[in-house]
Design an enzyme around this catalytic site. Structure first.
Site, PDB file in Angstrom:
ATOM      1  N   GLU A  17     -20.046 -43.354  26.920  1.00 36.66           N
ATOM      2  CA  GLU A  17     -18.995 -43.633  25.945  1.00 36.66           C
ATOM      3  C   GLU A  17     -18.801 -42.529  24.910  1.00 36.66           C
ATOM      4  O   GLU A  17     -19.032 -42.733  23.707  1.00 36.66           O
ATOM      5  CB  GLU A  17     -19.283 -44.964  25.234  1.00 36.66           C
ATOM      6  CG  GLU A  17     -19.377 -46.132  26.190  1.00 36.66           C
ATOM      7  CD  GLU A  17     -19.471 -47.496  25.490  1.00 36.66           C
ATOM      8  OE1 GLU A  17     -19.578 -47.527  24.254  1.00 36.66           O
ATOM      9  OE2 GLU A  17     -19.423 -48.513  26.192  1.00 36.66           O
ATOM     10  N   GLU A  19     -21.305 -51.176  32.413  1.00 37.94           N
ATOM     11  CA  GLU A  19     -21.682 -52.151  31.380  1.00 37.94           C
ATOM     12  C   GLU A  19     -20.620 -53.231  31.317  1.00 37.94           C
ATOM     13  O   GLU A  19     -19.416 -52.934  31.358  1.00 37.94           O
ATOM     14  CB  GLU A  19     -21.744 -51.531  29.963  1.00 37.94           C
ATOM     15  CG  GLU A  19     -22.925 -50.655  29.700  1.00 37.94           C
ATOM     16  CD  GLU A  19     -22.954 -50.113  28.264  1.00 37.94           C
ATOM     17  OE1 GLU A  19     -22.417 -50.786  27.347  1.00 37.94           O
ATOM     18  OE2 GLU A  19     -23.499 -49.026  28.081  1.00 37.94           O
TER      19      GLU A  19
HETATM   20  C1  GBH Z   1     -21.462 -50.387  24.364  1.00 43.75           C
HETATM   21  O1  GBH Z   1     -20.571 -49.954  23.376  1.00 43.75           O
HETATM   22  C2  GBH Z   1     -22.653 -49.504  24.291  1.00 43.75           C
HETATM   23  O2  GBH Z   1     -22.677 -48.579  25.356  1.00 43.75           O
HETATM   24  C3  GBH Z   1     -23.950 -50.247  24.208  1.00 43.75           C
HETATM   25  O3  GBH Z   1     -24.968 -49.367  23.816  1.00 43.75           O
HETATM   26  C4  GBH Z   1     -23.785 -51.413  23.279  1.00 43.75           C
HETATM   27  O4  GBH Z   1     -25.007 -52.042  22.985  1.00 43.75           O
HETATM   28  C5  GBH Z   1     -22.843 -52.371  23.922  1.00 43.75           C
HETATM   29  O5  GBH Z   1     -21.647 -51.752  24.286  1.00 43.75           O
HETATM   30  C6  GBH Z   1     -22.525 -53.595  23.074  1.00 43.75           C
HETATM   31  O6  GBH Z   1     -21.920 -53.231  21.888  1.00 43.75           O
HETATM   32  O7  GBH Z   1     -12.505 -49.806  16.902  1.00 43.75           O
HETATM   33  O8  GBH Z   1     -14.382 -49.402  15.467  1.00 43.75           O
HETATM   34  O9  GBH Z   1     -13.715 -51.669  15.942  1.00 43.75           O
HETATM   35  C7  GBH Z   1     -19.604 -50.855  22.930  1.00 43.75           C
HETATM   36  C8  GBH Z   1     -18.194 -50.340  23.072  1.00 43.75           C
HETATM   37  C9  GBH Z   1     -16.233 -49.669  21.930  1.00 43.75           C
HETATM   38  C10 GBH Z   1     -17.216 -51.750  21.351  1.00 43.75           C
HETATM   39  C11 GBH Z   1     -15.485 -49.688  20.621  1.00 43.75           C
HETATM   40  C12 GBH Z   1     -16.480 -51.756  20.039  1.00 43.75           C
HETATM   41  C13 GBH Z   1     -14.394 -51.125  18.971  1.00 43.75           C
HETATM   42  C14 GBH Z   1     -14.899 -50.287  17.829  1.00 43.75           C
HETATM   43  N1  GBH Z   1     -17.460 -50.413  21.827  1.00 43.75           N
HETATM   44  N2  GBH Z   1     -15.239 -51.045  20.169  1.00 43.75           N
HETATM   45  S1  GBH Z   1     -13.795 -50.271  16.440  1.00 43.75           S
END
Ligand code: GBH
Length: 464
Positions: A172, A368
């Protein structure tokens, strides 16, 4: 391909990878042993106010000490693949120079333990834990960090390249760039939309240099990168909402897919961000490095995005998306998880179909997918998490639907194997198939873990 063997039973292709995923800083603990040096997450977590309850990854699940038992649990669940990440500061403690053989030894033993248990090792080289020394030199806003990543990838590939089934260079990069250097909600906590775009390019370059290093080391596994891609939907079909969806799709999905898979930045996104940058940080030849062939597309999916353009002229100055202060994000109607994220498997199906339609018929892995719920043990110590079973079932059905429609979907990794350190939320959110008691470090398989184990034995699920 997938077959529907009986009414209401969704059977997966033979050889389908049933996996679970974790990341080093979220589960390992043991942050100051065997030559590991601090990462940006150690530094960030030590700053008051950054993480809920002041939690840190210093101990977390204690996986570094307990990895053999954890592989035993994977074997009990019947997993055919396990996705873990390698901590850069355990391998190249000073970021750039000097290899720490003791740190490499940990992953060497983990990989052998997995193979002995019949679980395919899937390794991510960078899941957000940049060596602090590299951050002190500018981190991902410094082009040199990408070169150092290439050296680090070569070091790991030389040691593990004969035994890892699937490699992800980065996890990511959107989060590393847009949250780490844009909003500051993730480590290293720097702010600025221009920073985020510069970091994006250097992360893309690091991916390309990582692929090159893995190829030159002759790794036997497939090589890819895990992107937090998603379906971006307009709130209405008003032109301003359609344009908001186009803009966010560019800054979430296409800004990564297109350089990696086609060797170009998306023209509309380049035009959107021209208000704040002429992208002079992109040098001749970079996009050839970024776009060298990958063997699969890997996506992490949680929820779709539903967006509109503000009609009242208000601006969201806290948005992670550069030049998108006028864009509003809306919850999808329906249930949400303990993160407040919408449960909507159609977003995963649409994402998978879109990748095939726009980028061709390529092997895809869902690296994931999962949900946080406020799990609490009952008096007998069991953890009943029917909402998580419903989430997994719904999303596996979406995967099945995509496979039936012709998508070459090879495997699915649940996030996460274990409850763990959920970044800025600390230990307040639980994503595991396996519950962790943070006082005793005792592991207990949740109902969802038992449910997944049965699905793996059947190679099938009941339709939702
Ligand atoms: C993943 O990221 C990770 O790879 C993992 O490590 C983590 O534990 C898991 O998911 C659960 O969170 O626009 O600022 O509100 C999560 C992917 C992408 C989720 C961005 C939140 C919105 C952020 N993220 N998303 S924001």
């Amino acid at each position: 391909t997938a077959v529907q063997t009986a009414k209401g039973v969704l059977t997966f292709p033979s050889g389908f990878w049933w996996g679970a995923a974790t990341a080093a800083y979220q589960i390992e603990g043991s942050v100051d042993v065997d030559g590991r040096t601090p990462s940006i997450w150690d530094t960030f977590a030590a700053q008051p106010g950054r993480i809920d309850n002041g939690d840190t990854g210093a101990h977390t699940t204690g996986h570094y000490q307990r990895y053999r038992d954890d592989v035993g649990l994977m074997k009990d669940l019947g997993l055919s693949a396990y996705r873990f990440s390698i901590a850069w500061p355990r391998i190249r403690p000073a970021g750039g120079s000097g290899v720490n053989e003791t740190g490499l030894g940990f992953y060497d033993r983990l990989v052998d333990e997995l193979l002995a248990a019949g679980v395919r090792p899937t390794a991510t080289l960078y899941h957000w834990d940049l060596p602090q020394e590299l951050e002190d030199a500018g981190g991902w806003t410094n082009r040199d960090t990408a070169l150092r990543f290439g050296d680090y990838a070569a070091t790991v590939a030389a040691r593990l390249g004969d035994r890892v089934a699937l490699w992800n260079t980065l996890n990511e990069p959107w989060c590393s760039a847009f949250l780490g250097y844009g909003t500051g909600g993730h480590a290293p906590g720097r702010r600025g939309h221009l920073n985020a775009l510069v970091a994006t390019h250097h992360l893309l370059l690091a991916h390309g240099l990582g692929v090159a290093a893995l190829r030159s080391a002759g790794v036997t596994g497939q090589v890819s990168v895990a992107l937090n891609a998603g379906a971006v939907r307009p709130f209405t079909d008003a032109p301003a909402d359609l344009d908001a969806a186009r803009r966010i799709d560019g800054l979430l999905n296409r800004i990564f897919f297109e350089p990696i898979l086609r060797g170009t930045y998306p023209a509309d996104t380049v035009s959107d961000i021209s208000d704040i940058t002429d992208m002079s940080y992109v040098r001749a030849g970079d996009l050839e490095v970024v776009s060298q062939p990958v063997d699969a597309v890997c996506v992490n999916y949680y929820q779709p995005d539903l967006v509109s353009a503000a009609t009242d002229g208000t601006l969201d100055e806290g948005t992670p998306y550069p030049t998108a202060q006028h864009v509003r994000f809306h919850p999808t109607p329906g249930p949400v998880t303990h993160m407040g994220w919408s449960v909507d498997p159609t977003g995963l199906r649409d994402l998978l179909l879109r990748i095939r339609a726009d980028y061709g018929d390529r092997p895809i892995y869902v690296t994931e997918n999962g949900a946080a719920y406020d799990d609490r043990p009952t008096a007998d110590g069991a953890i009943h998490d029917p909402e998580r079973i419903a989430y997994l079932r719904g999303h596996l059905a979406a995967v099945h639907e995509a496979i039936t429609a012709g998508v070459d979907l090879r495997g699915y990794f649940a996030w996460s194997l274990l409850d763990n350190f959920e970044w800025a939320f600390g230990f307040s959110r639980r994503f595991g198939l396996i519950h962790v008691d943070y006082d005793t470090l005792r592991r207990t398989v949740k109902s969802s873990g038992h449910w997944l184990a049965e699905a793996i034995i059947r190679n099938a699920i009941d339709a939702p």
